[in-house]
Structure formats: structure tokens, C-alpha cells
Design a protein around this motif. Structure first.
Motif, PDB file in Angstrom:
ATOM      1  N   SER A 110      32.438  -7.989  28.624  1.00  0.00           N
ATOM      2  CA  SER A 110      32.537  -6.794  29.716  1.00  0.00           C
ATOM      3  C   SER A 110      31.144  -6.925  30.466  1.00  0.00           C
ATOM      4  CB  SER A 110      32.446  -5.590  29.150  1.00  0.00           C
ATOM      5  OG  SER A 110      31.530  -5.142  28.188  1.00  0.00           O
TER       6      SER A 110
ATOM      7  N   THR B 297      29.493  -1.733  28.506  1.00  0.00           N
ATOM      8  CA  THR B 297      30.251  -0.295  28.093  1.00  0.00           C
ATOM      9  C   THR B 297      29.524   0.753  28.332  1.00  0.00           C
ATOM     10  OG1 THR B 297      29.525  -0.512  25.672  1.00  0.00           O
ATOM     11  CG2 THR B 297      31.620  -1.569  26.191  1.00  0.00           C
ATOM     12  N   THR B 298      29.965   1.838  28.274  1.00  0.00           N
ATOM     13  CA  THR B 298      29.297   3.114  28.628  1.00  0.00           C
ATOM     14  C   THR B 298      28.257   3.373  27.897  1.00  0.00           C
ATOM     15  OG1 THR B 298      31.385   4.050  29.813  1.00  0.00           O
ATOM     16  CG2 THR B 298      29.582   5.466  28.978  1.00  0.00           C
TER      17      THR B 298
ATOM     18  N   GLU C 167      26.481   1.109  26.179  1.00  0.00           N
ATOM     19  CA  GLU C 167      25.472   0.257  26.428  1.00  0.00           C
ATOM     20  C   GLU C 167      24.650   0.491  27.374  1.00  0.00           C
ATOM     21  OE1 GLU C 167      27.530  -4.054  24.547  1.00  0.00           O
ATOM     22  OE2 GLU C 167      27.969  -3.285  26.527  1.00  0.00           O
TER      23      GLU C 167
END
Length: 309
Positions: free
Chosen positions: A8, A11-12, A14
Motif C-alpha cells: 500500500s 495505511t491510516t 502509518e
């Protein structure tokens, strides 16, 4: 889908971690400054520019100074118009901190800092104007933008109203704005330096507001009141007028002092022009005096060919 589904762009959690690290770094290496949003009181519709501005709020926030070797820009210049200070610097502000500490408290929330707003830097006791906001640098790390970069230049003060509640900031107006000296008549009370004063026209309903920069009591020749930043409630920079008929006294907001105005800077109302320039480097009166001595303003075109009779 064409991309590899197992990797990805963040992510949120991260992205939040990345923002937390950026904010922590700004708090460690940055400086505490004040962000001052601009309110446009009157705008020139033809040139699409503000002709009258106010600065009524100040928000404390941390910012990082990106240029570490000193101010950038042209520096201090000695021109034919006097000394000009053209220092500039680049400030970094966290996106999330902008939303937490500033944006949500504005009358009209903004998605980013705005050009024309001010930044007060206490370390050097100086106001800087935001000239450009870069909102895509660094370029979408983890598919988001964690910071804004503000390109700022030394603010050229032009009699704007500064009523932020921060004494160090508001003092720029009290110390450097052009003062208008009013001669007062009957009344009572003592005006306080820095307070707002108002005068209302009961017929039109228009209220003129200014700020006290000085008050001198003289029982013989009449009290004198020095005011700055005169702004009318209809958005014009109309000044105070002589108290008569439907035009009332000038009243202090905190002191409740109230006096009639007998003379002011409006010659159409029988007053006298008494503007006091506070800027020690201002040469406008000298230029005007010299110009009046060698330019014939009775000519229709003093800079061109004389008109044939």
C-alpha cells in the motif's frame, strides 16, 4: 488492478504515525509564533485587491524556520525612498496542527494558510506577511501531505488595524500608525491608550471606530485626543467628524470617557488638518513640500506640453 495489492501507499495508522513524528519534530526544533488571519474590510472589485484590512485574532502555534543561515531576500536596501527591509524566510507548519489550533476557530474555516495573513515572530519582534503557500511539499509521502511551507516577507505596515489582544503585536499599530489629532470640547472621563473609541451618526446609523494612541488634558486650549485606524461600520475609511446635530460624542469602550469633537482632520466640517506621522523614516511630507515648490498644479498637464491658448 494494475498495482501490486500487497503493497500500500500507507495505511491510516502509518499516516497518523508519520504526522505525529513530524509534529514532534516541529515542537522540538521549531519556534512558537503567532498566526494572524486577515479580515478584508473593503475590496477593490476592479483590481480584486484589499483596500482596507483588519487583523483581529492571533493564534499561537509552532513553526520551523527552514532557512538556517539567516533571513533570505534582498535584505536591507537604501533606496531613494529611504531604508527598505526586504527580509524573507520559509516557515514549515504541520497540517494537522493548523486544523487543531487555527482553522476550526476561524469564522470561515480554511483548508490551508492564506496568502496575505501575518505571522508574528517573537524572537526578532517582527511581523511577516505570507506571500505564497506550498501545499504539496514533500510530495505526497504515504499519499498525504503532512506540512505546509509558508514563504514570508517582512510586513510593510500601512495603517492596518491590529487588535489581536497580544500587546507586542498591537503595539505596532499604536507606535507606527498615522495619528489624527482631535481637539475635544465638553465631556468627562479619561481615555486609555490602546482602547477603542467610537462615534455614531444617529441618522445614518454608521459608527466610526478608532484606537487611542494618546490623550492630553489641557483645560485652557482644550483636550487633545490622538487616534489611529479609523474605520466606519459601512466598510469605508471615513474618519471622525465634528460633534454636531446627529453626530455624537466620541466614546471610549473601556474607560467610558465621552467628549465632543470640536476640530478634526476634515476641513469640510470646519476642522483643521492635524495628521501626526509616527514613522521616523517616513519622508512623505518632505516629498510633498518639495513637490509643491517646483510643480505647478494649476496646469492641466504639468508633466506634458503646455496647453495652447
Amino acid at each position: 488492478m494494475p498495482r501490486n495489492v500487497y503493497f500500500s501507499q500507507g495505511t491510516t495508522p502509518e499516516k497518523r504515525l508519520h504526522e505525529d513524528i513530524v509534529i514532534e519534530a516541529l515542537k522540538i526544533y521549531g519556534h512558537e509564533v503567532y498566526y494572524i488571519p486577515r479580515k478584508i474590510v473593503n475590496e477593490n472589485a476592479i483590481f480584486n485587491e484589499a483596500t482596507l484590512s483588519q487583523f483581529g485574532e492571533a493564534f499561537a502555534i509552532e513553526m520551523y524556520v527552514e532557512n538556517t543561515d539567516g533571513f533570505e531576500g534582498d535584505g536591507d536596501l537604501l533606496s531613494k525612498f529611504g531604508v527598505e527591509v526586504r527580509d524573507s524566510m520559509t516557515l514549515v507548519i504541520a497540517n494537522r496542527r493548523w486544523e487543531q489550533l487555527i482553522s476550526r476557530f476561524l469564522d470561515e474555516p480554511k483548508g490551508r494558510p492564506q496568502e496575505g495573513d501575518l505571522v508574528y515572530f517573537p524572537l526578532v519582534n517582527c511581523l511577516f506577511e505570507i506571500k505564497y503557500v506550498e501545499d504539496e511539499s514533500p510530495f505526497y509521502q504515504l499519499a498525504n501531505v503532512a506540512t505546509f511551507k509558508l514563504t514570508c516577507e517582512t510586513f510593510e505596515y500601512g495603517n492596518e488595524a491590529l487588535d489581536t489582544g497580544i500587546a507586542e503585536i498591537d503595539d505596532f499599530e499604536t507606535s507606527y500608525a498615522t495619528q489624527t489629532q482631535l481637539t475635544l470640547g465638553a465631556g468627562s472621563g479619561t481615555y486609555v491608550r490602546g482602547e477603542d473609541v467610537t462615534q455614531t451618526n444617529s441618522t445614518s446609523g454608521i459608527t466610526v471606530t478608532g484606537e487611542v494612541s494618546g490623550f492630553e488634558i489641557d483645560e485652557v486650549n482644550g483636550h487633545t485626543l490622538n487616534v489611529t485606524s479609523q474605520i466606519a461600520s459601512d466598510g469605508n475609511n471615513t474618519g471622525f467628524t465634528i460633534t454636531a446635530g446627529n453626530v455624537g460624542n466620541i466614546i471610549g469602550a473601556s474607560s467610558a470617557a465621552s467628549y465632543a469633537i470640536t476640530e478634526n482632520s476634515d476641513t469640510t466640517n470646519g476642522g483643521t488638518i492635524t495628521n501626526l506621522q509616527q514613522d521616523p523614516y517616513d519622508d512623505s511630507e518632505d516629498f510633498e513640500t518639495i513637490g509643491n515648490n517646483f510643480i505647478d498644479f494649476t496646469e492641466d498637464n504639468p508633466f506634458g506640453e503646455p496647453r495652447l491658448q
